[in-house]
Design a protein around this motif. Structure first.
Motif, PDB file in Angstrom:
ATOM      1  N   ALA A   1      43.911 -17.811 -94.613  1.00 50.61           N
ATOM      2  CA  ALA A   1      43.435 -16.802 -93.661  1.00 50.61           C
ATOM      3  C   ALA A   1      44.102 -16.978 -92.304  1.00 50.61           C
ATOM      4  CB  ALA A   1      41.919 -16.888 -93.516  1.00 50.61           C
ATOM      5  N   GLY A   2      44.284 -18.239 -91.889  1.00 48.71           N
ATOM      6  CA  GLY A   2      44.936 -18.501 -90.612  1.00 48.71           C
ATOM      7  C   GLY A   2      46.368 -18.017 -90.589  1.00 48.71           C
ATOM      8  N   ILE A   3      47.098 -18.281 -91.684  1.00 50.96           N
ATOM      9  CA  ILE A   3      48.492 -17.838 -91.768  1.00 50.96           C
ATOM     10  C   ILE A   3      48.575 -16.314 -91.785  1.00 50.96           C
ATOM     11  CG2 ILE A   3      50.533 -17.802 -93.254  1.00 50.96           C
ATOM     12  CD1 ILE A   3      49.798 -20.635 -94.144  1.00 50.96           C
ATOM     13  N   LEU A   4      47.669 -15.679 -92.535  1.00 52.44           N
ATOM     14  CA  LEU A   4      47.670 -14.221 -92.623  1.00 52.44           C
ATOM     15  C   LEU A   4      47.372 -13.595 -91.257  1.00 52.44           C
ATOM     16  CD1 LEU A   4      47.793 -11.617 -94.282  1.00 52.44           C
ATOM     17  CD2 LEU A   4      45.350 -11.920 -94.799  1.00 52.44           C
ATOM     18  N   CYS A   5      46.349 -14.101 -90.586  1.00 50.58           N
ATOM     19  CA  CYS A   5      45.976 -13.547 -89.281  1.00 50.58           C
ATOM     20  C   CYS A   5      47.080 -13.781 -88.250  1.00 50.58           C
ATOM     21  CB  CYS A   5      44.662 -14.176 -88.797  1.00 50.58           C
ATOM     22  SG  CYS A   5      43.222 -13.680 -89.746  1.00 50.58           S
ATOM     23  N   ARG A   6      47.698 -14.953 -88.300  1.00 50.69           N
ATOM     24  CA  ARG A   6      48.796 -15.232 -87.364  1.00 50.69           C
ATOM     25  C   ARG A   6      49.977 -14.306 -87.630  1.00 50.69           C
ATOM     26  NH1 ARG A   6      51.817 -14.968 -84.216  1.00 50.69           N
ATOM     27  NH2 ARG A   6      52.897 -16.533 -82.935  1.00 50.69           N
ATOM     28  N   SER A   7      50.227 -13.981 -88.894  1.00 53.01           N
ATOM     29  CA  SER A   7      51.319 -13.066 -89.221  1.00 53.01           C
ATOM     30  C   SER A   7      51.027 -11.670 -88.702  1.00 53.01           C
ATOM     31  CB  SER A   7      51.533 -13.025 -90.741  1.00 53.01           C
ATOM     32  OG  SER A   7      51.870 -14.307 -91.235  1.00 53.01           O
ATOM     33  N   LEU A   8      49.777 -11.233 -88.837  1.00 49.74           N
ATOM     34  CA  LEU A   8      49.409  -9.896 -88.369  1.00 49.74           C
ATOM     35  C   LEU A   8      49.490  -9.802 -86.851  1.00 49.74           C
ATOM     36  CD1 LEU A   8      46.370  -9.128 -90.723  1.00 49.74           C
ATOM     37  CD2 LEU A   8      48.692  -8.204 -90.861  1.00 49.74           C
TER      38      LEU A   8
END
Length: 383
Positions: free
Chosen positions: A12-19
């Motif tokens: 979730a952290g990686i996904l949110c940081r990518s967004l």
């Protein structure tokens, strides 16, 4: 169960940081191009300085906020929430902005471009030149066009400079923190940034936030000097002395003359890096014509994240072995940037953006023409 929770949290952290990267990564580049396309050539450097000041102000805000909330329960949630809320102001402000007339002309929206130009002339208290806007529509957004002739050499050079700029900027921030953590040249004398818990874990103290605040403030002189320098001695000369100066100062940091001298060298080094960053963001949008200007800035800024990742990775790995090895790395990166500046040969100081010209026909009003396929500097329809 704990393993699964950690996996979900990391994903979730990686996904949110990518967004968030889409918004953060694109908004700064677009804002630079947008501002450069609307202001006259003698104001471009000053506009770039203002954008950098707001960037630094955001860093100062984050440091002060972290100092007060990170010690609280759920402090990181408060930090994120207090960071995100001001960003929503963009959703309101953007409705009061007009589209760039340069973009409107090359996309075939001549009437909308005229409306924006009329509005600009009214706001400036000057009469609008009469004439017909003749559109020569261009196909925008081709990444391959950035590296095609006649931009090949300059694009490759600027790409290297963007990577080196990110490498030194991001990496130096972590390197200096580690220099104090590991007591390099007695730098922890003023900032005791870590402590060891009973379990042997290393935690950072609130002094770390004061340190990052100081680093942000130390960058201000460089961002103020950079625009002045670009208008006084030119973009290319500013490239030369900022990169070579940064290389020399980094070499001097290998020699421990005492903590006071190291901090002074750190201030000069960060100033050179700030000047380098300033002139890079001024030069790049000035060089490219409108039909690939935003594409070029976005592409080169995106590629530069490789430098940011490399800077953070090498710093975190090499600092555990020796700070000296990390300094050697930054000397090499700074030297690469300095040598690359010697390849640049297109000075953009005092030039108008390459979009069009006003043709004066005898006994008629001036006619606006878009000639984006002509890469020569021409008189701008806006300027």
């Amino acid at each position: 169960k704990q393993w699964y929770q950690r996996r979900v949290a990391i994903t979730a952290g990686i996904l949110c940081r990518s967004l968030t990267g889409f918004g953060i990564g694109s908004s700064y580049g677009v804002s630079v191009v947008y501002a450069q396309e609307l202001v006259p050539k003698e104001k471009r450097s000053f506009t770039g300085m203002l954008l950098n000041v707001f960037w630094i102000s955001g860093g100062i805000y984050e440091c002060v906020l972290a100092f007060f909330v990170m010690g609280l329960e759920n402090g990181w949630r408060i930090q994120i929430l207090a960071t995100v809320i001001p960003c929503y102001a963009t959703l309101v402000i953007i409705h009061f902005l007009d589209e760039s007339p340069r973009y409107l002309v090359i996309t075939g929206q001549a009437e909308k471009a005229r409306e924006v130009l009329v509005k600009i002339s009214e706001q400036n208290g000057k009469p609008m030149l009469k004439g017909e806007i003749v559109v020569s529509q261009q196909h925008c957004g081709e990444y391959s066009a950035v590296f095609k002739s006649p931009h090949t050499k300059t694009s490759l050079s600027v790409m290297v400079l963007f990577i080196c700029n990110m490498w030194t900027s991001y990496g130096a921030l972590f390197m200096v923190a580690d220099m104090m953590s590991y007591g390099y040249c007695s730098m922890s004398e003023f900032f005791d940034v870590i402590y060891v818990t009973e379990n042997g874990c290393i935690n950072y103290t609130k002094a770390e936030y004061i340190f990052y605040l100081c680093v942000a403030v130390l960058g201000i002189p460089g961002y103020l000097i950079g625009p002045w320098s670009t208008e006084t001695i030119g973009r290319l000369n500013t490239f030369y002395y900022s990169t070579w100066g940064g290389t020399v100062v980094t070499i001097l940091m290998l020699i421990c003359f005492g903590s006071i001298i190291i901090y002074a060298e750190l201030f000069v080094m960060l100033s050179f890096y700030a000047i380098f960053n300033s002139v890079l963001w001024i030069y790049t949008p000035e060089y490219y014509p409108t039909y690939i200007r935003t594409t070029a800035v976005g592409l080169l800024n995106g590629i530069s994240k490789l430098g940011a990742a490399g800077g953070v990775f090498t710093t975190e790995v090499l600092d555990t072995v020796s700070i000296t090895y990390t300094l050697y790395t930054y000397i090499v990166i700074s030297l690469i940037a300095a040598l690359t500046t010697l390849v640049l040969d297109s000075e953009t100081k005092g030039t108008v953006l390459r979009d069009g010209r006003i043709q004066f026909v005898e006994n008629t009003q001036p006619t606006y023409r878009s000639i984006e396929n002509d890469d020569r500097n021409q008189e701008s329809t806006v300027e």
